[in-house]
Design a protein around this motif. Structure first.
Motif, PDB file in Angstrom:
ATOM      1  N   LEU A 154      -2.104   7.586  -1.269  1.00  0.00           N
ATOM      2  CA  LEU A 154      -3.463   7.477  -0.739  1.00  0.00           C
ATOM      3  C   LEU A 154      -4.205   8.805  -0.802  1.00  0.00           C
ATOM      4  CD1 LEU A 154      -5.701   5.947   0.838  1.00  0.00           C
ATOM      5  CD2 LEU A 154      -4.478   6.559   2.940  1.00  0.00           C
TER       6      LEU A 154
ATOM      7  N   VAL B 138      -6.927   2.634   2.314  1.00  0.00           N
ATOM      8  CA  VAL B 138      -6.256   2.239   1.074  1.00  0.00           C
ATOM      9  C   VAL B 138      -7.181   2.618  -0.080  1.00  0.00           C
ATOM     10  CG1 VAL B 138      -4.953   0.308   2.086  1.00  0.00           C
ATOM     11  CG2 VAL B 138      -7.250  -0.091   1.171  1.00  0.00           C
ATOM     12  N   THR B 139      -6.697   2.451  -1.297  1.00  0.00           N
ATOM     13  CA  THR B 139      -7.553   2.659  -2.468  1.00  0.00           C
ATOM     14  C   THR B 139      -7.613   1.364  -3.264  1.00  0.00           C
ATOM     15  OG1 THR B 139      -5.745   3.402  -3.925  1.00  0.00           O
ATOM     16  CG2 THR B 139      -6.852   5.077  -2.573  1.00  0.00           C
TER      17      THR B 139
ATOM     18  N   GLU C 220      -1.773   0.546  -6.103  1.00  0.00           N
ATOM     19  CA  GLU C 220      -2.740   1.642  -6.057  1.00  0.00           C
ATOM     20  C   GLU C 220      -2.427   2.716  -7.104  1.00  0.00           C
ATOM     21  OE1 GLU C 220      -3.950   2.165  -1.459  1.00  0.00           O
ATOM     22  OE2 GLU C 220      -1.832   1.770  -1.835  1.00  0.00           O
TER      23      GLU C 220
ATOM     24  N   ASN D 253       0.852  -1.199   0.000  1.00  0.00           N
ATOM     25  CA  ASN D 253       0.000   0.000   0.000  1.00  0.00           C
ATOM     26  C   ASN D 253       0.885   1.245   0.000  1.00  0.00           C
ATOM     27  OD1 ASN D 253       0.736  -0.732   2.736  1.00  0.00           O
ATOM     28  ND2 ASN D 253      -0.634   0.880   3.448  1.00  0.00           N
TER      29      ASN D 253
ATOM     30  N   PRO E  48      -6.875  -1.182  -5.992  1.00  0.00           N
ATOM     31  CA  PRO E  48      -5.660  -1.322  -6.812  1.00  0.00           C
ATOM     32  C   PRO E  48      -5.980  -1.412  -8.297  1.00  0.00           C
ATOM     33  CG  PRO E  48      -6.269  -3.429  -5.873  1.00  0.00           C
ATOM     34  CD  PRO E  48      -7.237  -2.427  -5.303  1.00  0.00           C
ATOM     35  N   ARG E  49      -4.944  -1.182  -9.090  1.00  0.00           N
ATOM     36  CA  ARG E  49      -5.055  -1.334 -10.539  1.00  0.00           C
ATOM     37  C   ARG E  49      -4.451  -2.682 -10.939  1.00  0.00           C
ATOM     38  NH1 ARG E  49      -3.104   4.877 -11.825  1.00  0.00           N
ATOM     39  NH2 ARG E  49      -5.101   5.877 -11.307  1.00  0.00           N
TER      40      ARG E  49
ATOM     41  N   PHE F 133      -6.766  -5.812  -0.883  1.00  0.00           N
ATOM     42  CA  PHE F 133      -6.798  -4.444  -0.372  1.00  0.00           C
ATOM     43  C   PHE F 133      -7.972  -4.211   0.566  1.00  0.00           C
ATOM     44  CE2 PHE F 133      -3.423  -3.919  -3.267  1.00  0.00           C
ATOM     45  CZ  PHE F 133      -2.743  -2.772  -2.887  1.00  0.00           C
TER      46      PHE F 133
ATOM     47  N   SER G  19     -10.963   6.845  -6.019  1.00  0.00           N
ATOM     48  CA  SER G  19     -11.198   5.428  -5.753  1.00  0.00           C
ATOM     49  C   SER G  19     -12.562   5.209  -5.092  1.00  0.00           C
ATOM     50  CB  SER G  19     -10.092   4.875  -4.856  1.00  0.00           C
ATOM     51  OG  SER G  19     -10.340   3.542  -4.490  1.00  0.00           O
TER      52      SER G  19
ATOM     53  N   ARG H 221      -5.367   9.613  -4.393  1.00  0.00           N
ATOM     54  CA  ARG H 221      -6.244   8.710  -5.121  1.00  0.00           C
ATOM     55  C   ARG H 221      -7.514   8.322  -4.368  1.00  0.00           C
ATOM     56  NH1 ARG H 221      -5.825   4.056  -6.947  1.00  0.00           N
ATOM     57  NH2 ARG H 221      -7.236   4.702  -8.586  1.00  0.00           N
ATOM     58  N   ARG H 222      -7.591   8.661  -3.075  1.00  0.00           N
ATOM     59  CA  ARG H 222      -8.695   8.165  -2.255  1.00  0.00           C
ATOM     60  C   ARG H 222     -10.071   8.596  -2.798  1.00  0.00           C
ATOM     61  NH1 ARG H 222      -7.611   8.371   3.818  1.00  0.00           N
ATOM     62  NH2 ARG H 222      -6.979  10.477   3.260  1.00  0.00           N
TER      63      ARG H 222
ATOM     64  N   TYR I 295      -8.540  -7.083  -5.418  1.00  0.00           N
ATOM     65  CA  TYR I 295      -9.430  -6.234  -4.609  1.00  0.00           C
ATOM     66  C   TYR I 295      -9.558  -6.786  -3.192  1.00  0.00           C
ATOM     67  CZ  TYR I 295     -11.166  -3.391  -8.534  1.00  0.00           C
ATOM     68  OH  TYR I 295     -11.278  -2.504  -9.572  1.00  0.00           O
TER      69      TYR I 295
END
Length: 370
Positions: free
Chosen positions: A188, A210-211, A184, A100, A213-214, A307, A195, A191-192, A304
């Protein structure tokens, strides 16, 4: 509100300490990074004769450089406590590390806590934002073979192709074992909001710590580095697998970094040391790669879920100051990660001695030529 003499003294001491630490860091970089480059230039004949030995030496020098970065935080009192699975048990196997991302200090924290994990640091490949290519450490990462990835939709497809090519060309030819990435795709705080909006639109869990992930880089790494199955074809070609005698990627190490009160350490704090001594907590969970699905949709769900679990881990940590125990156990066991001050002093001394040696060599050559 009036400032007392004692408060003024503390502020003055903090500023002076930060200035001295910054000066030391600059001097450290001015001798260590050029020395690393010059040693490898001198060793180019070895690279042609015995590339395995060359990259082993490069890896040792790379680990020492990362230890110098770790020492800046260590000597400021920024220590690490580790939780969960013991990653030393898989330190000689190939592994992908998912982390993360909260701040620039995350990288420094990993540089520190992986120092005592055998040869991991010297055989590690990093995936990092392309902006780091233009920092003082960029030349080192370029030589070592790290991959700089450009963020954004316009670059995404091209970057994944470049990543695959990079892995096939450099990962096993330089005997890399661990590859570290931040799925991510950014910090954070940046991107929060995006996301959470994506999660709401797609009926996914609402995450605060967390956000989501890609998938792209994770999927490319798995496809390229996982060894073939019985009837499969190795990604990267049969020659690559046979030449390296690699078992392929064997583990995924899900790594969760937690800072007290959710206040991450950035690189400026790491260098200047103006924050009070802080214990960063790092939690590991190891998954056999055979348990990780290959199909994109299933892999997305799996990623997913990792995370979402990180969110639960961090929520528990921020509420209690500790990570929860593993399932089936009543108590979580933590381990204080330690570094040898004598070893760190030795590496720093070697860096400055190397800088002095190269200076004398160039002075001598200059006088001989002119």
């Amino acid at each position: 509100m009036a400032v007392t003499v004692e408060q003024a003294r503390r502020v003055g001491y903090t500023c002076l300490k930060a200035l001295l630490r910054f000066a030391f860091m600059v001097a450290n970089n001015l001798v260590a990074i050029p020395s690393y480059v010059l040693y490898l230039i001198v060793l180019q004949p070895l690279r042609m004769l015995d590339s395995k030995s060359f990259w082993y030496i490069e890896g040792v020098l790379f680990k020492w450089l990362l230890a110098m970065v770790a020492s800046w935080g260590w000597w400021a009192g920024y220590t690490v406590v580790e939780w969960g699975d013991d990653v030393k048990a898989v330190s000689e196997d190939e592994a992908m590390v998912l982390v993360n991302h909260q701040a620039t200090g995350d990288v420094c924290t990993l540089m520190m806590c992986l120092q005592d994990k055998g040869t991991v640091v010297q055989q590690m490949m990093w995936l990092m934002d392309h902006i780091f290519k233009y920092t003082n450490f960029g030349i080192v990462s370029l030589i070592h073979g790290d991959f700089f990835i450009r963020q954004g939709k316009t670059h995404r497809d091209q970057q994944l192709v470049l990543l695959k090519d990079h892995l096939e060309k450099y990962y096993r030819s330089r005997n890399r074992k661990w590859i570290v990435l931040f799925p991510e795709g950014g910090f954070l705080r940046k991107r929060r909001e995006t996301s959470q909006a994506f999660a709401k639109k797609n009926n996914l869990p609402f995450l605060k710590h967390v956000t989501l992930p890609r998938l792209g880089a994770t999927q490319v790494i798995l496809k390229t580095l996982v060894a073939p199955q019985e009837n499969g074809t190795p990604a990267g070609g049969d020659a690559v697998i046979k030449e390296s005698k690699s078992k392929g990627l064997q583990w995924v190490i899900d790594t969760t970094i937690a800072y007290p009160k959710g206040e991450p350490i950035d690189i400026q704090t790491w260098i200047l040391g103006y924050r009070q001594p802080t214990v960063t907590h790092v939690h590991y969970r190891i998954f056999p790669v055979k348990d990780v699905p290959a199909e994109p949709e299933a892999l997305t769900d799996w990623l997913y879920q990792r995370f979402i679990e990180k969110e639960d881990l961090l929520t528990h940590f921020y509420e209690t100051g500790a990570f929860p125990p593993p399932k089936g156990q009543t108590k979580a066991i933590s381990r204080a990660m330690t570094l040898s001050n004598l070893w760190l002093v030795g590496i720093q001394s070697l860096a400055f001695l190397s800088g002095g040696m190269w200076y004398c060599i160039f002075q001598y050559l200059y006088h001989c030529l002119f």
